[in-house]
Motif scaffolding. Structure first.
Motif, mmCIF file in Angstrom:
data_model
loop_
_atom_site.group_PDB
_atom_site.id
_atom_site.type_symbol
_atom_site.label_atom_id
_atom_site.label_comp_id
_atom_site.label_asym_id
_atom_site.label_seq_id
_atom_site.Cartn_x
_atom_site.Cartn_y
_atom_site.Cartn_z
ATOM 1 N N CYS A 167 0.794 -1.236 0.000
ATOM 2 C CA CYS A 167 0.000 0.000 0.000
ATOM 3 C C CYS A 167 0.822 1.280 0.000
ATOM 4 O O CYS A 167 0.351 2.317 -0.436
ATOM 5 C CB CYS A 167 -0.969 0.004 1.181
ATOM 6 S SG CYS A 167 -0.207 0.249 2.796
ATOM 7 N N GLY A 168 2.042 1.247 0.522
ATOM 8 C CA GLY A 168 2.900 2.432 0.535
ATOM 9 C C GLY A 168 2.679 3.367 1.711
ATOM 10 O O GLY A 168 3.355 4.387 1.819
ATOM 11 N N THR A 216 5.869 4.298 3.661
ATOM 12 C CA THR A 216 7.028 4.797 2.913
ATOM 13 C C THR A 216 7.803 5.839 3.715
ATOM 14 O O THR A 216 7.235 6.781 4.257
ATOM 15 C CB THR A 216 6.593 5.406 1.566
ATOM 16 O OG1 THR A 216 5.868 4.419 0.825
ATOM 17 C CG2 THR A 216 7.794 5.875 0.753
ATOM 18 N N ARG A 275 13.277 6.172 -1.460
ATOM 19 C CA ARG A 275 12.039 5.719 -0.823
ATOM 20 C C ARG A 275 12.011 4.204 -0.662
ATOM 21 O O ARG A 275 12.410 3.463 -1.549
ATOM 22 C CB ARG A 275 10.817 6.225 -1.585
ATOM 23 C CG ARG A 275 10.817 5.944 -3.039
ATOM 24 C CD ARG A 275 9.771 6.766 -3.759
ATOM 25 N NE ARG A 275 9.939 6.621 -5.191
ATOM 26 C CZ ARG A 275 8.968 6.733 -6.058
ATOM 27 N NH1 ARG A 275 7.744 7.011 -5.643
ATOM 28 N NH2 ARG A 275 9.200 6.597 -7.335
ATOM 29 N N ASN A 294 9.713 0.874 1.566
ATOM 30 C CA ASN A 294 8.596 0.446 2.407
ATOM 31 C C ASN A 294 9.190 -0.019 3.728
ATOM 32 O O ASN A 294 9.839 -1.068 3.800
ATOM 33 C CB ASN A 294 7.824 -0.703 1.747
ATOM 34 C CG ASN A 294 7.040 -0.251 0.544
ATOM 35 O OD1 ASN A 294 6.620 0.892 0.465
ATOM 36 N ND2 ASN A 294 6.824 -1.144 -0.391
ATOM 37 N N CYS A 318 -2.946 7.705 4.295
ATOM 38 C CA CYS A 318 -1.847 7.434 3.359
ATOM 39 C C CYS A 318 -0.935 8.636 3.152
ATOM 40 O O CYS A 318 0.117 8.515 2.528
ATOM 41 C CB CYS A 318 -2.399 6.989 2.003
ATOM 42 S SG CYS A 318 -3.187 8.320 1.048
ATOM 43 N N GLY A 374 2.950 8.596 3.818
ATOM 44 C CA GLY A 374 3.645 7.774 2.831
ATOM 45 C C GLY A 374 3.645 8.420 1.452
ATOM 46 O O GLY A 374 4.638 8.355 0.725
ATOM 47 N N GLN A 375 2.536 9.056 1.088
ATOM 48 C CA GLN A 375 2.444 9.740 -0.209
ATOM 49 C C GLN A 375 3.473 10.872 -0.281
ATOM 50 O O GLN A 375 4.177 11.019 -1.281
ATOM 51 C CB GLN A 375 1.034 10.319 -0.418
ATOM 52 C CG GLN A 375 -0.066 9.310 -0.519
ATOM 53 C CD GLN A 375 -0.237 8.702 -1.903
ATOM 54 O OE1 GLN A 375 0.495 8.996 -2.839
ATOM 55 N NE2 GLN A 375 -1.218 7.832 -2.020
ATOM 56 N N SER A 434 7.008 9.460 -0.415
ATOM 57 C CA SER A 434 7.226 8.882 -1.739
ATOM 58 C C SER A 434 7.395 9.975 -2.789
ATOM 59 O O SER A 434 8.271 9.901 -3.650
ATOM 60 C CB SER A 434 6.070 7.948 -2.110
ATOM 61 O OG SER A 434 6.356 7.273 -3.311
ATOM 62 N N ASN A 456 1.954 3.749 -4.095
ATOM 63 C CA ASN A 456 1.248 4.329 -2.956
ATOM 64 C C ASN A 456 -0.238 4.394 -3.268
ATOM 65 O O ASN A 456 -0.650 5.061 -4.208
ATOM 66 C CB ASN A 456 1.768 5.738 -2.656
ATOM 67 C CG ASN A 456 3.158 5.711 -2.102
ATOM 68 O OD1 ASN A 456 4.123 5.559 -2.846
ATOM 69 N ND2 ASN A 456 3.286 5.825 -0.802
ATOM 70 N N CYS A 500 -4.290 5.131 -2.257
ATOM 71 C CA CYS A 500 -5.153 6.016 -1.481
ATOM 72 C C CYS A 500 -6.557 5.448 -1.555
ATOM 73 O O CYS A 500 -7.187 5.506 -2.610
ATOM 74 C CB CYS A 500 -5.119 7.438 -2.049
ATOM 75 S SG CYS A 500 -6.320 8.537 -1.254
#
Length: 170
Positions: free
Chosen positions: A52-53, A56, A63, A65, A104, A107-108, A111, A147, A149
């Motif tokens: 899912c990211g 991250t 980057r 995981n 998310c 992580g977004q 990333s 990633n 969402c």
């Protein structure tokens, strides 16, 4: 040495610019070390399988995981979490509604930070050959495909990244 200490390893990481020493069992993931042992809860545990990211982070600017890596593997390296990300990108995510539930988002943003650095360094993607040097929406989407969402805020995420990449962020 007690039985518990015999099953641990001491190592140092640099997290968000600060040296930290940890003594953990070698099987502890970087994600769990950050969240449970350093109190950096901005990095999220989503699937815990690398799909899912949400977890991250950046390791020496690259980057990764964090749920799939062992903390001890990154001894001596610089780890940047969402708590260490500054600059225009987080503000652009807010301006462009690049999040909804927010789960998310950390992580977004991590990333996207790594992705922008990869693009600036000339690292190719599946879309690069079609538009060399230009960071178009298709390339942003391809580079950010790791990633997810669940709220579907992808358009805002792409808009935020495009704005920062173009240098037009206000």
């Amino acid at each position: 040495m007690t039985g518990e200490q015999a099953n641990t390893v001491e190592f140092e990481l640099r997290v968000n610019g600060e040296a930290v020493t940890l003594r953990l069992p070698p099987q502890v993931s970087l994600l769990d070390a950050l969240r449970e042992h350093l109190g950096l809860t901005g990095t999220k545990k989503g699937c815990d399988q690398g799909a899912c990211g949400a977890c991250t982070v950046l390791a020496d600017g690259e980057r990764i995981n964090s749920c799939l890596t062992l903390a001890v593997q990154y001894a001596g390296r610089e780890i940047t979490t969402i708590e260490g990300i500054t600059g225009e990108l987080p503000r652009a995510f807010v301006r462009h509604d690049g999040f909804q539930c927010g789960y998310c988002t950390s992580g977004q943003i991590c990333s996207a930070t790594g992705m922008l650095a990869e693009h600036a360094a000339g690292m190719p993607s599946a879309v690069t050959g079609q538009h060399p040097g230009e960071l178009i929406d298709a390339e942003i989407r391809e580079r950010m495909s790791g990633n997810l969402c669940r709220c579907g805020a992808y358009n805002g995420i792409v808009d935020a990244i495009r704005e920062v990449a173009s240098g037009t962020a206000s």
